[in-house]
Scaffold this active site. Sequence first.
Site, mmCIF file in Angstrom:
data_model
loop_
_atom_site.group_PDB
_atom_site.id
_atom_site.type_symbol
_atom_site.label_atom_id
_atom_site.label_comp_id
_atom_site.label_asym_id
_atom_site.label_seq_id
_atom_site.Cartn_x
_atom_site.Cartn_y
_atom_site.Cartn_z
ATOM 1 N N GLY A 1 2.006 -12.146 9.267
ATOM 2 C CA GLY A 1 2.816 -11.845 10.452
ATOM 3 C C GLY A 1 2.872 -13.020 11.420
ATOM 4 O O GLY A 1 3.937 -13.375 11.933
ATOM 5 N N ASN A 48 0.785 -1.234 0.000
ATOM 6 C CA ASN A 48 0.000 0.000 0.000
ATOM 7 C C ASN A 48 0.819 1.286 0.000
ATOM 8 O O ASN A 48 0.367 2.296 -0.520
ATOM 9 C CB ASN A 48 -1.019 -0.012 1.147
ATOM 10 C CG ASN A 48 -0.356 -0.162 2.487
ATOM 11 O OD1 ASN A 48 0.538 -0.987 2.669
ATOM 12 N ND2 ASN A 48 -0.762 0.637 3.442
ATOM 13 N N CYS A 96 -2.888 1.401 6.757
ATOM 14 C CA CYS A 96 -2.939 0.744 8.071
ATOM 15 C C CYS A 96 -3.497 1.654 9.154
ATOM 16 O O CYS A 96 -3.988 1.181 10.170
ATOM 17 C CB CYS A 96 -1.553 0.237 8.458
ATOM 18 S SG CYS A 96 -0.327 1.549 8.518
ATOM 19 N N GLU A 132 4.979 -4.595 11.890
ATOM 20 C CA GLU A 132 4.033 -3.477 11.712
ATOM 21 C C GLU A 132 2.837 -4.068 11.005
ATOM 22 O O GLU A 132 2.896 -4.363 9.805
ATOM 23 C CB GLU A 132 4.676 -2.374 10.862
ATOM 24 C CG GLU A 132 5.910 -1.742 11.479
ATOM 25 C CD GLU A 132 5.585 -0.822 12.638
ATOM 26 O OE1 GLU A 132 4.439 -0.343 12.734
ATOM 27 O OE2 GLU A 132 6.476 -0.605 13.468
HETATM 28 P P1 NAD Z 1 0.561 -9.169 3.226
HETATM 29 O O1 NAD Z 1 0.709 -9.636 4.617
HETATM 30 O O2 NAD Z 1 -0.280 -9.940 2.300
HETATM 31 O O3 NAD Z 1 1.988 -9.056 2.517
HETATM 32 C C1 NAD Z 1 3.029 -8.258 3.058
HETATM 33 C C2 NAD Z 1 4.363 -8.767 2.528
HETATM 34 O O4 NAD Z 1 4.588 -10.062 3.078
HETATM 35 C C3 NAD Z 1 4.429 -8.941 1.010
HETATM 36 O O5 NAD Z 1 5.719 -8.600 0.573
HETATM 37 C C4 NAD Z 1 4.166 -10.424 0.836
HETATM 38 O O6 NAD Z 1 4.702 -10.931 -0.366
HETATM 39 C C5 NAD Z 1 4.905 -10.976 2.042
HETATM 40 N N1 NAD Z 1 4.467 -12.291 2.485
HETATM 41 C C6 NAD Z 1 3.236 -12.840 2.413
HETATM 42 N N2 NAD Z 1 3.252 -14.070 2.960
HETATM 43 C C7 NAD Z 1 4.519 -14.299 3.401
HETATM 44 C C8 NAD Z 1 5.172 -15.377 4.054
HETATM 45 N N3 NAD Z 1 4.514 -16.478 4.360
HETATM 46 N N4 NAD Z 1 6.472 -15.256 4.347
HETATM 47 C C9 NAD Z 1 7.143 -14.133 4.045
HETATM 48 N N5 NAD Z 1 6.596 -13.081 3.417
HETATM 49 C C10 NAD Z 1 5.289 -13.148 3.102
HETATM 50 O O7 NAD Z 1 0.068 -7.644 3.336
HETATM 51 P P2 NAD Z 1 -0.356 -6.659 2.174
HETATM 52 O O8 NAD Z 1 -1.683 -7.090 1.637
HETATM 53 O O9 NAD Z 1 0.764 -6.401 1.227
HETATM 54 O O10 NAD Z 1 -0.517 -5.310 3.030
HETATM 55 C C11 NAD Z 1 -1.655 -5.012 3.738
HETATM 56 C C12 NAD Z 1 -1.479 -5.231 5.219
HETATM 57 O O11 NAD Z 1 -0.330 -4.542 5.686
HETATM 58 C C13 NAD Z 1 -2.633 -4.657 6.001
HETATM 59 O O12 NAD Z 1 -3.019 -5.547 7.008
HETATM 60 C C14 NAD Z 1 -2.058 -3.388 6.591
HETATM 61 O O13 NAD Z 1 -2.695 -2.941 7.752
HETATM 62 C C15 NAD Z 1 -0.656 -3.786 6.834
HETATM 63 N N6 NAD Z 1 0.191 -2.597 6.928
HETATM 64 C C16 NAD Z 1 0.691 -2.244 8.154
HETATM 65 C C17 NAD Z 1 1.458 -1.084 8.270
HETATM 66 C C18 NAD Z 1 2.022 -0.644 9.590
HETATM 67 O O14 NAD Z 1 2.958 0.141 9.585
HETATM 68 N N7 NAD Z 1 1.497 -1.119 10.713
HETATM 69 C C19 NAD Z 1 1.715 -0.317 7.144
HETATM 70 C C20 NAD Z 1 1.185 -0.727 5.929
HETATM 71 C C21 NAD Z 1 0.436 -1.869 5.832
#
Ligand code: NAD
Length: 473
Positions: free
Chosen positions: A230, A149, A279, A245
């Site tokens: 996560g 995002n 987020c 995060e």
């Molecule tokens: P996501 O969890 O689907 O993916 C995030 C990253 O993790 C991507 O690079 C993805 O390829 C990787 N990933 C996915 N599965 C994995 C695994 N098993 N092992 C290692 N890496 C893996 O999230 P998204 O859809 O890209 O982003 C949206 C989410 O991120 C929302 O929940 C949002 O709230 C959160 N977010 C949090 C913050 C913060 O600072 N707290 C900021 C931005 C987004």
Amino acid sequence: MKMLLDGQWVDSDDKIKVLDPYDNSVVDTIPSATAADVETALAAATRGFEITKRMTVYERAQILSKAAGIIADRLEEFAVVIAREASKTINEARKETSRCINTLTCSAEEAKRILGETIPFDSFPGGEMRRGYYYRFPIGVVLAITPFNDPLNLVAHKLGPAIAAGNSVILKPATVTPLSAIKLVEALVEAGLPPEAIQLITGIGSVIGDPLVSDERVRMVSFTGGVEAGKHIASVAGIKKIGMELGSNSPVIVWQDADLDLAVESCVSGSFWAAGQNCIGVQRLLIHRDIYDEFKKRFVARTKQYKIGDKLKEDTDMGPMITETEAERVERWVNEAVEKGATLLTGGKREGALYEPTVLENVPPEATIHHEEVFGPTVNLYPIDELDKAIKEANSLPYGLLAAIFTNNVEVAFKAAYDLDCGGVMINDSTDYRLDSMPFGGVKYSGLGREGLKFSLQEMTEPKVICFNLPGI
Ligand code: NAD
């Protein structure tokens, strides 16, 4: 575009298409990394750390400042890449690019403030002749995993402090939005970062994630993304530092004495920024009953003015969601809420990945859109009567990133600031306010540890104690 592994920009036959979610046109392709690429990245990063840990603070800070300058010179080019690969409008993308410049600049400044302290070893009997101190040393190989995002600035939030600290990095950007991250790495290398210091690996997170996350050569996983990924990462990481995060379901209280013009403008923007894929986006608006109807009228009227569509047009307020599948999910959640008794005040229609800015009221607690993170352009309005109950309601979900309150009563503001259970409380701003150098992170399922350059540097370094026993003095 290519991956950067062991100092070489490499491609592969197996490619992933990066699509513009507005019209599904192909923006570019990226290589889909293999297990062999993962091993190359891990081995090179381990060697890279031998270089980065010997670089002076001056060198590290110079590289980060120079990279910030390169991006500033090409701000429009970076903004267009963000606006094509991601959901953001060109104006939102320009703002993200300028924040990225600030993030790198602050990282350079913080590199010069990684301080230690002297330790009063003579404060306990037996320590009379001892003199010493601690300093902070870089943790080693940092694995940075980033979401779609904010595809540029959230990457800078990991690379900036990791480089400032003297670590080497393996970056795995989001599969759907890797292009601005690749351009950021190019800028860092152009600014003088030794290519061994950074490995950029692209591919499917669920495929290359485990071998990277679980490897013992990685000393810290710095992850930003969803709660599910996560939890999985935490379960396979083993003994290493983890920064998380994660998501949220941000509450904003609008108290009866609030400045309504300010609250409406700020909360509409906070609800629909980046098509709600944010987020700290506003998801629950808890509005004092005395002003509920007036706030609702103004909020819905302002939302209806939103222009959605082509991200590259200057007057577009909101772009599409990242994929049609995601827009369909939000559509399902809104329909489910309406079936369970919610009232749709505006929005609720979908065309491909475009989902209208949507406002709901009377949302029952059992509706998914009430208790899960929606990560889309929808917001729920709830009337409230008492501050204690509003705070209890705000705290009732297993998230806690930022919360906010609009009020002109300092006691009300103070009470909310202390009792809202989260990583930060904004007063007279929506939850969608962040300064990149402030400590940023959450409680409960919203995360673990803090980002924000000074705070990331603490997480990405460890204290080492040095003690001289000097019986001769
Ligand atoms: P996501 O969890 O689907 O993916 C995030 C990253 O993790 C991507 O690079 C993805 O390829 C990787 N990933 C996915 N599965 C994995 C695994 N098993 N092992 C290692 N890496 C893996 O999230 P998204 O859809 O890209 O982003 C949206 C989410 O991120 C929302 O929940 C949002 O709230 C959160 N977010 C949090 C913050 C913060 O600072 N707290 C900021 C931005 C987004």
